[in-house]
Structures are given as C-alpha cells and as structure tokens.
Design an enzyme around this catalytic site. Structure first.
Site, PDB file in Angstrom:
ATOM      1  N   PRO A 261       0.787  -1.232   0.000  1.00  0.00           N
ATOM      2  CG  PRO A 261      -0.127  -1.106   2.136  1.00  0.00           C
ATOM      3  CD  PRO A 261       0.516  -2.067   1.182  1.00  0.00           C
ATOM      4  CG  ASN A 262      -0.356   4.295   1.139  1.00  0.00           C
ATOM      5  OD1 ASN A 262      -1.314   4.787   0.541  1.00  0.00           O
ATOM      6  ND2 ASN A 262      -0.467   3.737   2.334  1.00  0.00           N
TER       7      ASN A 262
ATOM      8  NE  ARG B 276       3.899   6.637   1.588  1.00  0.00           N
ATOM      9  CZ  ARG B 276       4.148   5.437   2.074  1.00  0.00           C
ATOM     10  NH1 ARG B 276       4.675   4.513   1.307  1.00  0.00           N
ATOM     11  NH2 ARG B 276       3.871   5.149   3.315  1.00  0.00           N
TER      12      ARG B 276
ATOM     13  CE1 TYR C  39       8.845   5.146   2.985  1.00  0.00           C
ATOM     14  CE2 TYR C  39       7.288   6.968   2.942  1.00  0.00           C
ATOM     15  CZ  TYR C  39       7.765   5.814   3.532  1.00  0.00           C
ATOM     16  OH  TYR C  39       7.170   5.317   4.664  1.00  0.00           O
TER      17      TYR C  39
ATOM     18  CG  ASN D 161       8.344  -1.857   0.794  1.00  0.00           C
ATOM     19  OD1 ASN D 161       7.707  -1.920   1.850  1.00  0.00           O
ATOM     20  ND2 ASN D 161       9.009  -0.771   0.423  1.00  0.00           N
TER      21      ASN D 161
ATOM     22  CB  ALA E 292       1.312   0.528   6.679  1.00  0.00           C
TER      23      ALA E 292
ATOM     24  CG  ASP F 212      -0.766 -17.281   9.041  1.00  0.00           C
ATOM     25  OD1 ASP F 212       0.195 -17.477   9.810  1.00  0.00           O
ATOM     26  OD2 ASP F 212      -1.944 -17.168   9.430  1.00  0.00           O
TER      27      ASP F 212
ATOM     28  CD  GLU G 126      10.309  -7.227   6.791  1.00  0.00           C
ATOM     29  OE1 GLU G 126      10.475  -8.326   7.361  1.00  0.00           O
ATOM     30  OE2 GLU G 126      10.000  -6.193   7.391  1.00  0.00           O
TER      31      GLU G 126
ATOM     32  CG  HIS H 130      10.863  -2.060   5.284  1.00  0.00           C
ATOM     33  ND1 HIS H 130       9.501  -2.002   5.069  1.00  0.00           N
ATOM     34  CD2 HIS H 130      11.086  -3.187   5.993  1.00  0.00           C
ATOM     35  CE1 HIS H 130       8.942  -3.058   5.640  1.00  0.00           C
ATOM     36  NE2 HIS H 130       9.880  -3.790   6.199  1.00  0.00           N
ATOM     37  CB  ILE H 131      12.243   2.821   0.736  1.00  0.00           C
ATOM     38  CG1 ILE H 131      11.700   2.010  -0.449  1.00  0.00           C
ATOM     39  CG2 ILE H 131      12.974   4.080   0.270  1.00  0.00           C
ATOM     40  CD1 ILE H 131      10.511   2.640  -1.137  1.00  0.00           C
ATOM     41  CB  SER H 132      12.363   4.630   5.443  1.00  0.00           C
ATOM     42  OG  SER H 132      11.329   3.801   5.955  1.00  0.00           O
TER      43      SER H 132
ATOM     44  NE  ARG I  29       9.679   6.558   8.677  1.00  0.00           N
ATOM     45  CZ  ARG I  29       8.785   6.247   7.730  1.00  0.00           C
ATOM     46  NH1 ARG I  29       9.010   5.240   6.910  1.00  0.00           N
ATOM     47  NH2 ARG I  29       7.679   6.961   7.606  1.00  0.00           N
TER      48      ARG I  29
ATOM     49  NE  ARG J 128       6.515   4.854  10.008  1.00  0.00           N
ATOM     50  CZ  ARG J 128       5.444   4.910   9.192  1.00  0.00           C
ATOM     51  NH1 ARG J 128       5.153   3.910   8.408  1.00  0.00           N
ATOM     52  NH2 ARG J 128       4.690   5.990   9.163  1.00  0.00           N
TER      53      ARG J 128
HETATM   54  C1  DQA Z   1       8.085   1.241   4.215  1.00  0.00           C
HETATM   55  C2  DQA Z   1       8.076   1.509   5.725  1.00  0.00           C
HETATM   56  C3  DQA Z   1       6.689   1.307   6.310  1.00  0.00           C
HETATM   57  O1  DQA Z   1       6.706   1.577   7.697  1.00  0.00           O
HETATM   58  C4  DQA Z   1       5.700   2.262   5.648  1.00  0.00           C
HETATM   59  O2  DQA Z   1       4.405   2.022   6.139  1.00  0.00           O
HETATM   60  C5  DQA Z   1       5.739   2.175   4.160  1.00  0.00           C
HETATM   61  C6  DQA Z   1       7.037   2.085   3.500  1.00  0.00           C
HETATM   62  C7  DQA Z   1       9.451   1.546   3.587  1.00  0.00           C
HETATM   63  O3  DQA Z   1       9.678   1.078   2.482  1.00  0.00           O
HETATM   64  O4  DQA Z   1      10.275   2.250   4.165  1.00  0.00           O
HETATM   65  O5  DQA Z   1       4.728   2.279   3.501  1.00  0.00           O
HETATM   66  O6  DQA Z   1       7.802  -0.128   3.999  1.00  0.00           O
END
Ligand code: DQA
Length: 141
Positions: A9-10, A17, A22, A71, A74, A84, A95, A97-99, A104, A108
């Site tokens: 999502p997002n 964003r 990001y 990724n 959230a 699962d 897994e 994550h960009i950040s 943070r 998170r």
């Molecule tokens: C994220 C980190 C998550 O906490 C956040 O909700 C995202 C992006 C990242 O790539 O840093 O949507 O997964």
C-alpha cells in the site's frame, strides 16, 4: 531466475509521497534500471494497495518462482495474514524497506513478517530492492 517484486500500500505513490523519506523517483522509473542491471534474471513487478491481492499474488508465484522481494508497506507492521502466506510458500521471500524503519516511529519497529522471511534489507532507499535481488541470486548459486 524468475523473481517477483511486490510493493504494498501507498508505494504506487513513490516519487510523490513524502519525498524526504522515500526519495523523488517513482518505482516505474527505477524498475528498468534494475532490469538492465540483472539482464539474465526475469524480474516482474506487482503493486497493490489491497492486502488480499498481495496474498493472492504471492500464492500464484510462490511455488514456481525463485524468489519474492516484498515491501509490504504498512501491512508489515500489522499483517498476520501476510506472515502465514509467506510461511506457506516454497520460494524465499526477502522483506525490504526503503527507509530505516528503526529510526522512525516506534510502531514501525515491529514487523509481523520478518520471522517468516529469509532475510530483511532496509534503509538503503530504492537500492534496498537491488540488494534483495543480489541476495536471492547469491542464495541460488
Ligand atoms: C516502508 C516503511 C513502512 O513503515 C511504511 O508504512 C511504508 C514504507 C518503507 O519502504 O520504508 O509504507 O515499507
């Protein structure tokens, strides 16, 4: 090798964003660079804002592809359903994550999916995806 990158999502809004967190490139502009770099690897891409669609996609490819780079946005911090699903698959899931989520907000810091993934890469901006692909390729050798 066949790898699927999944953004949750997002992450369709990358580039617009919160660019201070990001970055300012969209994923669509980054993806061709990644495909060029790993020309001998078939890299596919899927994005959805819907949790069940992420699960459907992972179930679709997770028994035949060589790996998934996920990724989960959230949903990382909330989704037992994703955990699962990852546990049910045959292929490894990395897994990403960009950040650096550990720098943070506290909510998170907890991932519901890390325990089911082969490994976790975070905090390197979009380069986190490249590092995840390197890891999957390394694991296959
Ligand atoms: C994220 C980190 C998550 O906490 C956040 O909700 C995202 C992006 C990242 O790539 O840093 O949507 O997964």
């Amino acid at each position: 090798m066949k790898i699927l990158i999944i953004n949750g999502p997002n992450l369709n809004l990358l580039g617009q964003r919160e660019p201070g967190i990001y970055g300012s490139s969209s994923f669509d502009s980054y993806l061709p660079e990644l495909c060029r770099r790993f020309a001998d690897t078939a890299i596919e891409y899927f994005q959805s804002n819907v949790e069940g669609e992420l699960i459907n996609k992972m179930q679709e490819v997770g028994f035949t592809y060589d790996g998934i780079v996920l990724n989960a946005g959230a949903y990382t911090h909330t989704s037992i359903a994703l955990q699962d699903c990852i546990r049910s698959l045959k292929c490894p899931v990395i897994e990403v994550h960009i950040s650096n989520v550990h720098q943070r907000e506290e909510f998170r810091h907890k991932s519901m999916i890390s325990c089911a993934c082969k490994g976790v890469i975070l905090g390197f901006g979009l380069d986190s995806y490249r590092l995840a692909i390197e890891a999957l390729r390394g694991a296959k050798e």
